[in-house]
Design a protein around this motif. Structure first.
Motif, PDB file in Angstrom:
ATOM      1  N   LEU A  28       0.841  -1.201   0.000  1.00  8.83           N
ATOM      2  CA  LEU A  28       0.000   0.000   0.000  1.00  8.83           C
ATOM      3  C   LEU A  28       0.873   1.246   0.000  1.00  8.83           C
ATOM      4  O   LEU A  28       0.553   2.257  -0.633  1.00  8.83           O
ATOM      5  CB  LEU A  28      -0.927  -0.004   1.216  1.00  8.83           C
ATOM      6  N   ASP A  29       1.965   1.161   0.705  1.00  2.09           N
ATOM      7  CA  ASP A  29       2.930   2.240   0.746  1.00  2.09           C
ATOM      8  C   ASP A  29       3.503   2.524  -0.629  1.00  2.09           C
ATOM      9  O   ASP A  29       3.678   3.671  -1.024  1.00  2.09           O
ATOM     10  CB  ASP A  29       4.062   1.808   1.676  1.00  2.09           C
ATOM     11  N   ALA A  30       3.781   1.454  -1.363  1.00  8.59           N
ATOM     12  CA  ALA A  30       4.336   1.608  -2.705  1.00  8.59           C
ATOM     13  C   ALA A  30       3.294   2.188  -3.657  1.00  8.59           C
ATOM     14  O   ALA A  30       3.610   3.026  -4.503  1.00  8.59           O
ATOM     15  CB  ALA A  30       4.820   0.256  -3.228  1.00  8.59           C
ATOM     16  N   LEU A  31       2.044   1.759  -3.513  1.00  5.90           N
ATOM     17  CA  LEU A  31       0.996   2.146  -4.458  1.00  5.90           C
ATOM     18  C   LEU A  31       0.343   3.475  -4.131  1.00  5.90           C
ATOM     19  O   LEU A  31      -0.474   3.975  -4.890  1.00  5.90           O
ATOM     20  CB  LEU A  31      -0.077   1.049  -4.522  1.00  5.90           C
ATOM     21  N   ARG A  32       0.729   4.047  -3.014  1.00  3.44           N
ATOM     22  CA  ARG A  32       0.052   5.287  -2.640  1.00  3.44           C
ATOM     23  C   ARG A  32       0.568   6.476  -3.442  1.00  3.44           C
ATOM     24  O   ARG A  32      -0.129   7.481  -3.577  1.00  3.44           O
ATOM     25  CB  ARG A  32       0.247   5.486  -1.133  1.00  3.44           C
ATOM     26  N   ASP A  33       1.736   6.363  -4.016  1.00  4.25           N
ATOM     27  CA  ASP A  33       2.317   7.475  -4.770  1.00  4.25           C
ATOM     28  C   ASP A  33       1.849   7.470  -6.228  1.00  4.25           C
ATOM     29  O   ASP A  33       1.898   6.422  -6.886  1.00  4.25           O
ATOM     30  CB  ASP A  33       3.844   7.375  -4.706  1.00  4.25           C
ATOM     31  N   PRO A  34       1.386   8.612  -6.732  1.00  7.54           N
ATOM     32  CA  PRO A  34       0.847   8.693  -8.095  1.00  7.54           C
ATOM     33  C   PRO A  34       1.868   8.326  -9.170  1.00  7.54           C
ATOM     34  O   PRO A  34       1.510   7.659 -10.147  1.00  7.54           O
ATOM     35  CB  PRO A  34       0.438  10.160  -8.233  1.00  7.54           C
ATOM     36  N   ARG A  37       2.126   4.608  -9.100  1.00  8.15           N
ATOM     37  CA  ARG A  37       0.924   3.972  -9.665  1.00  8.15           C
ATOM     38  C   ARG A  37       0.926   4.085 -11.179  1.00  8.15           C
ATOM     39  O   ARG A  37       0.524   3.146 -11.874  1.00  8.15           O
ATOM     40  CB  ARG A  37      -0.344   4.603  -9.098  1.00  8.15           C
ATOM     41  N   ALA A  38       1.383   5.213 -11.710  1.00 10.41           N
ATOM     42  CA  ALA A  38       1.461   5.374 -13.162  1.00 10.41           C
ATOM     43  C   ALA A  38       2.414   4.345 -13.749  1.00 10.41           C
ATOM     44  O   ALA A  38       2.105   3.703 -14.764  1.00 10.41           O
ATOM     45  CB  ALA A  38       1.919   6.793 -13.506  1.00 10.41           C
ATOM     46  N   ILE A  39       3.549   4.141 -13.112  1.00 13.06           N
ATOM     47  CA  ILE A  39       4.521   3.144 -13.581  1.00 13.06           C
ATOM     48  C   ILE A  39       3.890   1.754 -13.568  1.00 13.06           C
ATOM     49  O   ILE A  39       3.982   0.997 -14.541  1.00 13.06           O
ATOM     50  CB  ILE A  39       5.795   3.179 -12.702  1.00 13.06           C
ATOM     51  N   VAL A  40       3.229   1.421 -12.475  1.00 14.43           N
ATOM     52  CA  VAL A  40       2.606   0.102 -12.348  1.00 14.43           C
ATOM     53  C   VAL A  40       1.542  -0.097 -13.434  1.00 14.43           C
ATOM     54  O   VAL A  40       1.457  -1.164 -14.047  1.00 14.43           O
ATOM     55  CB  VAL A  40       1.996  -0.085 -10.944  1.00 14.43           C
ATOM     56  N   LEU A  41       0.767   0.939 -13.691  1.00 22.14           N
ATOM     57  CA  LEU A  41      -0.272   0.829 -14.717  1.00 22.14           C
ATOM     58  C   LEU A  41       0.338   0.602 -16.092  1.00 22.14           C
ATOM     59  O   LEU A  41      -0.133  -0.247 -16.862  1.00 22.14           O
ATOM     60  CB  LEU A  41      -1.139   2.089 -14.699  1.00 22.14           C
ATOM     61  N   ALA A 104      -8.107  -3.699  -8.207  1.00 22.99           N
ATOM     62  CA  ALA A 104      -8.866  -2.561  -7.681  1.00 22.99           C
ATOM     63  C   ALA A 104      -8.048  -1.276  -7.783  1.00 22.99           C
ATOM     64  O   ALA A 104      -8.560  -0.223  -8.183  1.00 22.99           O
ATOM     65  CB  ALA A 104      -9.276  -2.825  -6.234  1.00 22.99           C
ATOM     66  N   VAL A 105      -6.778  -1.374  -7.458  1.00 25.43           N
ATOM     67  CA  VAL A 105      -5.931  -0.181  -7.526  1.00 25.43           C
ATOM     68  C   VAL A 105      -5.722   0.251  -8.974  1.00 25.43           C
ATOM     69  O   VAL A 105      -5.769   1.453  -9.289  1.00 25.43           O
ATOM     70  CB  VAL A 105      -4.578  -0.435  -6.827  1.00 25.43           C
ATOM     71  N   LEU A 106      -5.513  -0.709  -9.863  1.00 23.04           N
ATOM     72  CA  LEU A 106      -5.331  -0.376 -11.280  1.00 23.04           C
ATOM     73  C   LEU A 106      -6.582   0.280 -11.848  1.00 23.04           C
ATOM     74  O   LEU A 106      -6.499   1.271 -12.576  1.00 23.04           O
ATOM     75  CB  LEU A 106      -4.981  -1.634 -12.088  1.00 23.04           C
ATOM     76  N   ALA A 107      -7.741  -0.264 -11.501  1.00 21.11           N
ATOM     77  CA  ALA A 107      -9.002   0.307 -11.989  1.00 21.11           C
ATOM     78  C   ALA A 107      -9.161   1.743 -11.483  1.00 21.11           C
ATOM     79  O   ALA A 107      -9.522   2.644 -12.236  1.00 21.11           O
ATOM     80  CB  ALA A 107     -10.178  -0.553 -11.544  1.00 21.11           C
ATOM     81  N   GLY A 108      -8.869   1.948 -10.221  1.00 19.78           N
ATOM     82  CA  GLY A 108      -8.951   3.293  -9.655  1.00 19.78           C
ATOM     83  C   GLY A 108      -7.960   4.243 -10.304  1.00 19.78           C
ATOM     84  O   GLY A 108      -8.252   5.426 -10.509  1.00 19.78           O
ATOM     85  N   PRO A 114      -5.897  13.167 -13.864  1.00 19.91           N
ATOM     86  CA  PRO A 114      -4.594  13.826 -13.762  1.00 19.91           C
ATOM     87  C   PRO A 114      -3.450  12.828 -13.831  1.00 19.91           C
ATOM     88  O   PRO A 114      -2.395  13.115 -14.373  1.00 19.91           O
ATOM     89  CB  PRO A 114      -4.631  14.521 -12.404  1.00 19.91           C
ATOM     90  N   LEU A 115      -3.696  11.652 -13.276  1.00 22.65           N
ATOM     91  CA  LEU A 115      -2.648  10.644 -13.274  1.00 22.65           C
ATOM     92  C   LEU A 115      -2.531   9.959 -14.632  1.00 22.65           C
ATOM     93  O   LEU A 115      -1.435   9.585 -15.064  1.00 22.65           O
ATOM     94  CB  LEU A 115      -2.950   9.615 -12.192  1.00 22.65           C
ATOM     95  N   ALA A 116      -3.648   9.819 -15.306  1.00 20.24           N
ATOM     96  CA  ALA A 116      -3.644   9.150 -16.595  1.00 20.24           C
ATOM     97  C   ALA A 116      -2.754   9.878 -17.592  1.00 20.24           C
ATOM     98  O   ALA A 116      -2.232   9.284 -18.538  1.00 20.24           O
ATOM     99  CB  ALA A 116      -5.068   9.050 -17.140  1.00 20.24           C
ATOM    100  N   ARG A 117      -2.534  11.151 -17.351  1.00 19.23           N
ATOM    101  CA  ARG A 117      -1.680  11.924 -18.260  1.00 19.23           C
ATOM    102  C   ARG A 117      -0.204  11.510 -18.151  1.00 19.23           C
ATOM    103  O   ARG A 117       0.582  11.774 -19.044  1.00 19.23           O
ATOM    104  CB  ARG A 117      -1.845  13.421 -17.983  1.00 19.23           C
ATOM    105  N   LEU A 118       0.116  10.882 -17.014  1.00 20.31           N
ATOM    106  CA  LEU A 118       1.485  10.383 -16.840  1.00 20.31           C
ATOM    107  C   LEU A 118       1.702   9.072 -17.581  1.00 20.31           C
ATOM    108  O   LEU A 118       2.835   8.652 -17.799  1.00 20.31           O
ATOM    109  CB  LEU A 118       1.784  10.140 -15.350  1.00 20.31           C
ATOM    110  N   VAL A 119       0.590   8.434 -17.935  1.00 18.42           N
ATOM    111  CA  VAL A 119       0.673   7.102 -18.532  1.00 18.42           C
ATOM    112  C   VAL A 119       0.826   7.226 -20.043  1.00 18.42           C
ATOM    113  O   VAL A 119      -0.103   7.626 -20.735  1.00 18.42           O
ATOM    114  CB  VAL A 119      -0.569   6.254 -18.170  1.00 18.42           C
ATOM    115  N   GLU A 120       2.012   6.894 -20.526  1.00 20.63           N
ATOM    116  CA  GLU A 120       2.277   6.974 -21.961  1.00 20.63           C
ATOM    117  C   GLU A 120       2.562   5.589 -22.505  1.00 20.63           C
ATOM    118  O   GLU A 120       3.307   4.820 -21.915  1.00 20.63           O
ATOM    119  CB  GLU A 120       3.490   7.864 -22.224  1.00 20.63           C
TER     120      GLU A 120
END
Lengths: 122, 122
Positions: A28-34, A37-41, A104-108, A114-120
């Motif tokens: 949760l600590d790892a996934l809390r940062d935007p 999360r963008a990297i993981v996605l 659940a985290v990926l869906a969220g 704003p975060l989706a803009r980091l996802v390229e």
DNA sequence: CCTATAGTTCAATAACAATTGGACCAAGGG
DNA sequence: CCCTTGGTCCAATTGTTATTGAACTATAGG
């Protein structure tokens, strides 16, 4: 080649927690940062990516930091391939240990404009 | 600060984010702490609990802090009833916004033996 | 060997989080 | 009114996290 200098240069294996050692607080600590999360996605959607493909998110140094946090938490696997680091998701292990959490985290994360803009898709 | 008469008429309603304002980073941030996860698990299993029933987890002051973090993240609702604060889970709103997330975290929390010791059925 | 690419390490900083103790406020019952 | 229970507010401390820049290592190609 031989001797100590050779061995020092061979420190290729990066430390990863075993499947049973993955801790919920750490995840949760790892996934809390935007940024993380963008990297993981991105990794979740492309399977494997090089570290350098995330450079649009932040600086090189900072990227080393965030990828290391994801790796140490057991969220991603990092493999050395030539001069590059290849990042992949530890989906099976995460799903086994915390069913439904990653999805659940990926869906969220996908719903977060704003975060989706980091996802390229690079 | 230290006002006297001015604070008498102070509103009793504590600030909560609206259902659509619940943010993933804030939720993961709230749930990453073991004390807060223990509180959430107790509330999830008993429906409603007073703040004072969590005093075995930490000190009074610190409890105010952790409950406020859960409330501000939108994870719990806090209601004033006489001299007490009643804490309940915002399950429907959380499930609507991040389906599966809460259940996955609760399941992971139940499997966590060191943390389970903080969970008391009071 | 030289250079470019890819990434790490270190030191410093700034921001934020958790914890504590003491003083304080608020409600309800003798 | 006093007292207890339940909880907040404030200030200080400690610890952790994120971010930066400069220097460094490692690999591949020319």
């Amino acid at each position: 080649m031989g001797g100590i200098a050779y061995l020092v240069g061979m420190s290729k294996a990066l430390p990863h927690p075993g499947p049973e050692a993955i801790d919920l607080s750490a995840v949760l600590d790892a996934l809390r940062d935007p940024i993380r999360r963008a990297i993981v996605l991105m990794v979740a959607e492309e399977g494997e990516r090089r570290c350098s493909s995330f450079l649009h998110c932040t600086t090189k140094t900072n990227l080393t930091y965030h990828v290391a946090r994801l790796r140490e938490a057991g969220v991603v696997r990092v493999r050395v391939e030539g001069p590059a680091r290849i990042v992949s998701l530890r989906r099976a292990e995460l799903d086994a240990r915390f069913p439904g959490l990653l999805d659940a985290v990926l869906a969220g994360t996908r719903q977060d404009p704003p975060l989706a803009r980091l996802v390229e898709t690079a």
